[in-house]
Design a protein around this motif. Sequence first.
Motif, PDB file in Angstrom:
ATOM      1  N   TRP A 198      20.933  28.880  55.067  1.00  0.00           N
ATOM      2  CA  TRP A 198      21.997  29.654  54.413  1.00  0.00           C
ATOM      3  C   TRP A 198      21.483  30.272  53.116  1.00  0.00           C
ATOM      4  CZ3 TRP A 198      26.613  31.778  55.120  1.00  0.00           C
ATOM      5  CH2 TRP A 198      27.339  32.192  53.989  1.00  0.00           C
ATOM      6  N   ALA A 199      20.751  29.521  52.358  1.00  0.00           N
ATOM      7  CA  ALA A 199      20.218  30.008  51.085  1.00  0.00           C
ATOM      8  C   ALA A 199      19.241  31.156  51.293  1.00  0.00           C
ATOM      9  CB  ALA A 199      19.541  28.866  50.334  1.00  0.00           C
ATOM     10  N   ALA A 200      18.570  31.181  52.446  1.00  0.00           N
ATOM     11  CA  ALA A 200      17.565  32.209  52.725  1.00  0.00           C
ATOM     12  C   ALA A 200      18.185  33.563  53.089  1.00  0.00           C
ATOM     13  CB  ALA A 200      16.649  31.740  53.853  1.00  0.00           C
ATOM     14  N   ILE A 201      19.468  33.574  53.383  1.00  0.00           N
ATOM     15  CA  ILE A 201      20.135  34.842  53.725  1.00  0.00           C
ATOM     16  C   ILE A 201      20.215  35.731  52.480  1.00  0.00           C
ATOM     17  CG2 ILE A 201      22.301  35.906  54.490  1.00  0.00           C
ATOM     18  CD1 ILE A 201      22.884  33.343  56.065  1.00  0.00           C
ATOM     19  N   THR A 202      19.833  36.997  52.631  1.00  0.00           N
ATOM     20  CA  THR A 202      19.969  37.954  51.534  1.00  0.00           C
ATOM     21  C   THR A 202      21.444  38.299  51.369  1.00  0.00           C
ATOM     22  OG1 THR A 202      17.781  38.914  51.924  1.00  0.00           O
ATOM     23  CG2 THR A 202      19.357  40.257  50.697  1.00  0.00           C
ATOM     24  N   LYS A 203      21.957  38.016  50.175  1.00  0.00           N
ATOM     25  CA  LYS A 203      23.375  38.278  49.904  1.00  0.00           C
ATOM     26  C   LYS A 203      23.466  39.265  48.744  1.00  0.00           C
ATOM     27  CE  LYS A 203      24.355  33.485  51.162  1.00  0.00           C
ATOM     28  NZ  LYS A 203      22.926  33.008  51.065  1.00  0.00           N
ATOM     29  N   GLU A 204      24.011  40.435  49.030  1.00  0.00           N
ATOM     30  CA  GLU A 204      24.094  41.468  48.007  1.00  0.00           C
ATOM     31  C   GLU A 204      25.254  41.199  47.044  1.00  0.00           C
ATOM     32  OE1 GLU A 204      24.111  45.266  49.970  1.00  0.00           O
ATOM     33  OE2 GLU A 204      21.957  45.168  50.367  1.00  0.00           O
ATOM     34  N   ALA A 205      25.248  41.919  45.939  1.00  0.00           N
ATOM     35  CA  ALA A 205      26.206  41.678  44.857  1.00  0.00           C
ATOM     36  C   ALA A 205      27.643  41.695  45.344  1.00  0.00           C
ATOM     37  CB  ALA A 205      26.014  42.736  43.769  1.00  0.00           C
ATOM     38  N   ASP A 206      28.404  40.727  44.859  1.00  0.00           N
ATOM     39  CA  ASP A 206      29.849  40.668  45.100  1.00  0.00           C
ATOM     40  C   ASP A 206      30.221  40.551  46.575  1.00  0.00           C
ATOM     41  OD1 ASP A 206      30.636  40.882  42.356  1.00  0.00           O
ATOM     42  OD2 ASP A 206      30.151  43.013  42.432  1.00  0.00           O
ATOM     43  N   TRP A 207      29.359  39.975  47.371  1.00  0.00           N
ATOM     44  CA  TRP A 207      29.674  39.820  48.798  1.00  0.00           C
ATOM     45  C   TRP A 207      30.914  38.959  49.008  1.00  0.00           C
ATOM     46  CZ3 TRP A 207      29.794  35.144  51.455  1.00  0.00           C
ATOM     47  CH2 TRP A 207      29.280  34.032  50.776  1.00  0.00           C
ATOM     48  N   LYS A 208      31.187  38.078  48.038  1.00  0.00           N
ATOM     49  CA  LYS A 208      32.334  37.166  48.151  1.00  0.00           C
ATOM     50  C   LYS A 208      33.411  37.483  47.113  1.00  0.00           C
ATOM     51  CE  LYS A 208      29.833  33.902  45.209  1.00  0.00           C
ATOM     52  NZ  LYS A 208      29.333  32.516  45.048  1.00  0.00           N
ATOM     53  N   TYR A 209      33.456  38.714  46.618  1.00  0.00           N
ATOM     54  CA  TYR A 209      34.356  39.103  45.530  1.00  0.00           C
ATOM     55  C   TYR A 209      35.817  38.910  45.924  1.00  0.00           C
ATOM     56  CZ  TYR A 209      36.291  41.955  41.740  1.00  0.00           C
ATOM     57  OH  TYR A 209      36.989  42.399  40.646  1.00  0.00           O
ATOM     58  N   GLU A 210      36.572  38.262  45.059  1.00  0.00           N
ATOM     59  CA  GLU A 210      38.004  38.042  45.252  1.00  0.00           C
ATOM     60  C   GLU A 210      38.313  37.369  46.600  1.00  0.00           C
ATOM     61  OE1 GLU A 210      40.504  38.397  43.173  1.00  0.00           O
ATOM     62  OE2 GLU A 210      39.315  39.243  41.538  1.00  0.00           O
ATOM     63  N   THR A 211      37.566  36.319  46.891  1.00  0.00           N
ATOM     64  CA  THR A 211      37.872  35.491  48.061  1.00  0.00           C
ATOM     65  C   THR A 211      38.493  34.182  47.592  1.00  0.00           C
ATOM     66  OG1 THR A 211      35.652  34.516  48.018  1.00  0.00           O
ATOM     67  CG2 THR A 211      35.969  36.454  49.419  1.00  0.00           C
TER      68      THR A 211
END
Length: 465
Positions: A435-448
């Motif tokens: 999971w940590a290795a996944i590239t996650k771009e800015a604010d992917w989880k914004y307002e969740t």
Amino acid sequence: MKKSRKIILAGLAALMLAGTCVLTACSDDDNKGEQEHTHKYVNYVCDGCGSVDPTAQGTEGLIYTEIEDNGTVIGYSVTSHTNLSFGDEEDGEPDVEFTPTQVIVPATHDGKPVLEIAKYAFYERANITSIIIADGVTKICDAAFGDCVGLVNVAMGNGVKEIGEMAFGYCTSLQSIKIPKSVESIGRGAFYGFRGIAGISVYSGNTNYKSTGNCLIETAEKTLIWGNKNSVIPTDGSVENIGFYAFYRSEGLTAINIPNTVKSIGEGAFEECGDLLSVNIPDSVKAIGEYAFFRCSSMTSITFGKGLTSIGRGAFSTCNSLQTITVASGNTKYHSSGNCLIETATKTLLLGGKNAVLPTDGSIAVIAERAFQNRGGWSTLVIPDSVTEIGSEAFYGSDLTSIKMGVNVTKIGEYAFGYNNDLTSIEFDGSKEEWAAITKEADWKYETGEFTVTCNNGTLSKSEC
């Protein structure tokens, strides 16, 4: 040839004539061989051919700019209007402010022809309700009357050859426009945002444009450049392209029949047609431009023909009510499955409807940006094991509460799950390290919501993600 300009403020001596009815005979030159008739001028405009009364004098306070050709003044451009002051101004304050509601652009000024209305000349002049443009004026430049929201009537004389981009953009009070027979060129978005009930008509004799079925059509390119809720697109082959923002914000347009002669639907063609319920794209259409159906918020179904080979970015973004997506059999570029539109070769899910079922047969590897933006219907979203990439805003505002995600995901785009306020859990098939290795771009989880990620070797809180 080099041209230079210098600003001259019109004198105050010009007087506006009363808009009475005057009769004069049309000459052969006036009508270029058309049947001779007698001009009947009503408010300076012939109600038969659209010619403007040559005796109409320009509105006081117009600002003129000289147009020079090799040092010789050949005419003038109207660049603006200044509010005129009358009376004793010794105290430095005007006694009377005059702001005209009717603007008459004359045929001549200071013995020279008035050739054009300059770019932004009357931009955002909300007080203007009527415009009369003399026959000698040949060009209306870009946005010359843009955002004149109070404008109700426009009379363009029979000398106008060019109407610039956004020339009458957002003139939302206009009820109708008549295109003179002299017009040779109309810029993109010239009537952007104009949705007059009476529509646009073209005077007889124009060889470049025609109006039929409440559509304005460029004849040589076979391009429909303007339409509204009352339009019926002709089926005689005269329309092959639906142009740039042609039906933009057509309130009351609930359905449109696109004939099997149309080959392309241009950028923003039906953008923000909020009452449009469904669309059938015929087999003849090969390309749909960017934002062509953007924010068609009432659209529930769309059918794509077998000839379609190109769909532009954001073409169906924010179609929040979309449920049913169908692609005709025989299309070699796209197919539909589970109310999803999929680009077959790249395995990219481009668009999905409410309550869509993401296929688990390996046919999707990428979920494109905004594919399900503001559309959901799931309590639990199941992302198939074949998916490797989730695009920006792919599930933005989709009312998700839980997600099941395969181990092969390598990238999650910005705002991919943004504004899913009730999201409480993500079930991930891999380990915490994967999971940590996944590239996650800015604010992917914004307002969740305050979700947890459950992996096969433990859990992670939202803050740990």
